[in-house]
Design a protein around this motif. Structure first.
Motif: not given
Length: 262
Positions: A1-22
């Motif tokens: 079972m995969e562990s939930a994303l911590d805050y910093w990982s989720a923030r990094a993924l969100l920033d990446w999506q924003i940079e990609m135009g989402a």
């Protein structure tokens, strides 16, 4: 079972999506955006009218302004003031003198001369230096003089432009055209019976049908007055052989004067 994303990982993924135009989150169900009240209007309705170009300002017409100023001048003094204050001819900014006229007003003969050169610009008179000496000899040979006290023997003279051109170059035709209304009014106010158009620039400013070499020796009309093209003293000093033709032209002038006198 995969562990939930911590805050910093989720923030990094969100920033990446924003940079990609989402830049907007997706819902878990389809959304019909055309039913929303704040939806963007259809493309055909969103076309904005082209911005209105600023109104184009009409450029002033120097010839029309000169004509109005000349027509408003009741006498020669007022005409001289109007000409000297005319701001559209750049020659006035570089010349030393404003050269208006010379000789005797109301003389039967009016000489219309080329624009002032260096000596005339310095002296502030229509003809100066050796050219003035030669002109007086030419006139004296047929009984006329710049200094004569009576209007029958005197001459009145004015250049077709009152300012010297830089380097004594040929004036721009635009300058001749914009100052022409003043010249016409000058002739009307001076009231000569006969005009002598003396010089190639004067001939170009006032007469049609060719240059001075082609037109000289024949009477024409300018503003309803007899007009005779003739070489200028400056030309005769540079081309002495032309004095024979100039003498023939002076005799034509004398013949007309004598004919009107009878």
């Amino acid at each position: 079972m995969e562990s939930a994303l911590d805050y910093w990982s989720a923030r990094a993924l969100l920033d990446w999506q924003i940079e990609m135009g989402a830049d907007e989150a997706m819902l878990d169900a389809p959304l019909d955006r055309y039913t929303l009240t704040d939806a963007r209007p259809a493309m055909a309705a969103t076309k904005q009218a082209a911005p209105h170009a600023p109104p184009r300002l009409e450029e002033p017409d120097p010839v029309a302004i000169a004509r109005a100023a000349a027509d408003a001048a009741p006498d020669l003094e007022a005409l001289a003031d109007a000409m000297e204050g005319f701001e559209f001819c750049d020659l006035g900014r570089g010349a030393r003198s404003f050269v208006f006229a010379g000789g005797r007003v109301q003389a039967r003969v009016m000489l219309l001369l080329d624009p002032p050169h260096r000596e005339e610009d310095r002296a502030g008179v229509p003809v100066a230096g050796p050219a003035a000496v030669l002109l007086e000899r030419m006139l004296g040979a047929i009984g006329l003089s710049v200094e004569a006290p009576d209007t029958d023997s005197a001459v009145y003279m004015a250049p077709v432009l009152p300012w010297r051109s830089p380097g004594d170059r040929a004036p721009d035709p635009k300058d001749l055209a914009m100052m022409r209304p003043f010249l016409d009014r000058h002739i009307e106010l001076a009231g000569p019976e006969i005009l002598v158009v003396m010089g190639s620039v004067a001939c170009a400013a006032l007469m049609k049908g060719g240059g001075l070499h082609r037109l000289r020796g024949r009477w024409d009309k300018v503003l309803g007055r007899p007009a005779l093209p003739i070489f200028s003293p400056a030309h005769l000093m540079a081309n002495p052989l032309a004095k024979r033709e100039a003498w023939a032209d002076l005799l034509l002038l004398r013949s007309l004067l004598d004919g009107e006198a009878r």
